[in-house]
Design a protein around this motif. Structure first.
Motif, mmCIF file in Angstrom:
data_model
loop_
_atom_site.group_PDB
_atom_site.id
_atom_site.type_symbol
_atom_site.label_atom_id
_atom_site.label_comp_id
_atom_site.label_asym_id
_atom_site.label_seq_id
_atom_site.Cartn_x
_atom_site.Cartn_y
_atom_site.Cartn_z
ATOM 1 N N ARG A 148 -44.059 35.450 -14.639
ATOM 2 C CA ARG A 148 -43.512 34.775 -13.449
ATOM 3 C C ARG A 148 -43.450 35.718 -12.250
ATOM 4 N N LEU B 109 -40.751 27.295 -16.377
ATOM 5 C CA LEU B 109 -41.285 28.645 -16.258
ATOM 6 C C LEU B 109 -42.553 28.675 -15.405
ATOM 7 N N LEU C 82 -42.679 33.568 -19.190
ATOM 8 C CA LEU C 82 -41.570 34.234 -18.505
ATOM 9 C C LEU C 82 -42.011 35.577 -17.943
ATOM 10 N N SER D 215 -31.268 36.977 -6.216
ATOM 11 C CA SER D 215 -31.143 36.820 -7.662
ATOM 12 C C SER D 215 -30.258 37.903 -8.273
ATOM 13 N N CYS E 45 -37.214 40.514 -15.487
ATOM 14 C CA CYS E 45 -36.158 39.662 -14.961
ATOM 15 C C CYS E 45 -34.875 40.465 -14.744
ATOM 16 N N SER F 231 -36.249 35.490 -12.181
ATOM 17 C CA SER F 231 -35.693 34.891 -13.395
ATOM 18 C C SER F 231 -34.457 35.675 -13.806
ATOM 19 N N LEU G 150 -35.100 30.920 -11.540
ATOM 20 C CA LEU G 150 -34.594 30.332 -12.776
ATOM 21 C C LEU G 150 -33.387 31.093 -13.301
ATOM 22 N N CYS H 258 -33.241 26.041 -7.009
ATOM 23 C CA CYS H 258 -33.347 26.809 -8.257
ATOM 24 C C CYS H 258 -33.172 25.863 -9.425
#
Length: 507
Positions: free
Chosen positions: A364, A335, A361, A456, A405, A368, A341, A314
């Motif tokens: 993606r 990105l 972003l 995540s 995200c 994230s 991320l 990551c």
């Protein structure tokens, strides 16, 4: 996850539950149950000290109805009750009118203001509760502002019904002034304002009474409390004797421009101490620092070399990143990668400033995570900071939706927004976190958990709670929040994570 945590409901959701409960067979009598529950709490606390005199404030809405019922029960138990009613009977709901009539039938008296030259042992606040947002102006003024200020000056224990009057039920925002309660008995479900923003400063001890309703069956919650019980369901597994550094992943950190390398070092140290197998620092300042002699395990590289590494699990982008064009270039490169991320600090400011970066972003496919404080969130959402703080729950959800995200809106009662509109309000942490570098440490912790294979969403939730819990331990050890440093958070969080993972009570 909701099976391990306590649901949180907005005002609109509570009203929906009340309507559904009213349609159930048999009389729900929620107001009577709420009044009895409040009276029992007041009785038990007063009896501890052998006290008997209670001042009850009943407002113009249903919170006032709860107060009438509480006053009636206390009087029946031979407590000396003074009741101040600030509204008019004709404007009360039918349920609240019945509670008022029952109080009068029981011989109760009504005062229009707090009597002078009398003394009480406790105050029950039934002025507004969650109804404040529907009160004209939404800010306390006139007689209500005077009442709240008078009660706060009395220096008596206050029991608030549902939520202290003057405190936004959904926001935790003080509306001009708010009752400072020693205890809050809240009904049906927890409200966001109890546990985020300014709420914890005003609510005191929070007691929940569901009024015999199965709230989960009546309304699926979208928000929950993030507490230690939930955190301990998200832990990485104990380590195998045959494992090696590659087993626990590699974190790349991009930041550390000239004059701000400390931020990248703090994030890297946190990632290392919270279990990442390897940590690489891609410093925008180039070779200004060959080695961190205090933490030589960190592998320092010029930033372009980070993108040549195949072993990264990551990337954490933002600590000490700066706003120069080269910082924007490296953020865009991150990105465009396929790595999970974590985006913090100036990475967030660059996203807010440049629409092309924001579009990267949003598009993606890899996970994230955003970690803004209120000012950064305001830039990302193109809003005033006051608007963010006035509705932190919505702001967190909007961040996650707008940028595709996970996001945490930091601050008192940090709010994590994850997929499907789910939100978690964190219950750990204290003002000691209001110091430089603590956000960098949080980003490093998230990165470490991602590198170890935690998803995540779970990495964000666990890191936010662990970060605050470490600060709570330091608060006790140091006797207060003053002077708590970011470096101390990493060490304490490491110790706490080890205790949780290897405690026989958990495994």
């Amino acid at each position: 996850m909701r099976n391990y945590s306590t649901a949180v409901y907005t005002t609109a959701e509570i009203r929906e539950i009340e309507q559904l409960a009213a349609a159930l067979p048999g009389p729900p009598a929620l107001m009577e149950k709420a009044g009895l529950a409040a009276a029992e709490v007041a009785r038990d606390r007063l009896l501890i000290y052998g006290r008997t005199r209670v001042l009850v404030l009943a407002g113009p809405g249903n919170n006032g109805g709860d107060a009438f019922a509480a006053a009636r029960h206390l009087q029946a138990w031979w407590f000396k009750v003074t009741l101040v009613f600030t509204g008019q009977r004709s404007t009360l709901s039918s349920d609240a009118q019945r509670m008022l009539d029952a109080w009068l039938t029981a011989g109760g008296k009504i005062f229009s203001g707090i009597p002078e030259n009398e003394k009480w042992d406790m105050v029950i606040d039934g002025l507004f509760g969650i109804g404040l947002d529907h009160h004209e102006g939404r800010e306390l003024a006139g007689q209500y502002l005077a009442l709240v200020n008078t009660v706060n000056r009395m220096n008596l224990p206050v029991l608030a019904l549902d939520i202290p009057s003057g405190l936004g039920s959904d926001s935790g925002q003080v509306r001009g002034a708010a009752i400072r309660a020693a205890m809050t008995v809240t009904f049906i479900g927890l409200k966001p304002g109890l546990v985020t923003h300014q709420g914890p400063e005003y609510c005191g001890e929070i007691l929940l009474d569901d009024l015999d309703l199965n709230t989960l069956s009546l309304r699926e919650p979208a928000s929950w409390i993030m507490d230690q019980l939930l955190a301990q369901t998200l832990l990485p597994p104990p380590r195998s004797a045959s494992s090696h550094k590659g087993t626990y992943g590699s974190v790349g950190i991009i930041g550390g421009s000239t004059g701000m390398m400390g931020a990248a070092l703090l994030a890297g140290t946190a990632a290392l101490k919270l279990g990442a197998g390897r940590v690489y620092l891609g410093l925008i300042a180039g070779k200004a620092l060959e080695v961190d002699t205090t933490q030589p395990e960190l592998m320092l590289r010029p930033v372009h070399e980070i993108f040549k590494l195949d072993q990264l699990s990551c990337l954490v982008v933002g600590p000490g990143l700066g706003m120069r064009p080269d910082a924007r270039f490296w953020l865009s490169s991150a990105l465009e990668s396929t790595l999970p991320l974590v985006l913090d600090a100036d990475a967030l400011n660059l996203i807010a400033t440049h629409s092309s970066v924001a579009n990267l972003l949003r598009k993606r496919k890899a996970p994230s995570t955003l970690t803004p404080h209120p000012a950064e969130a305001a830039r990302l959402l193109n809003m005033d900071i006051s608007a963010i703080q006035n509705d932190r729950m919505a702001a967190a959800a909007n961040l996650a939706k707008k940028f595709n995200c996970c996001a945490v809106l930091k601050g008192g009662g940090s709010i994590c927004a994850v997929s499907g509109g789910k939100r978690y309000i964190n219950t750990s942490g204290n003002p000691g976190l209001s110091s430089a570098g603590t956000g960098d440490v949080l980003s490093g912790i998230v990165g470490a958990l991602l590198a170890q294979g935690v998803s995540s969403e779970n990495a964000l939730l666990l890191a936010v709670y662990l970060h605050g819990a470490a600060a709570d331990i330091l608060l006790k050890q140091q006797g207060g929040p003053v002077g708590m440093t970011a470096s101390e958070i990493s060490n304490t969080a490491r110790n706490l994570l080890n205790q949780w993972v290897y405690s026989p009570e958990i495994h």
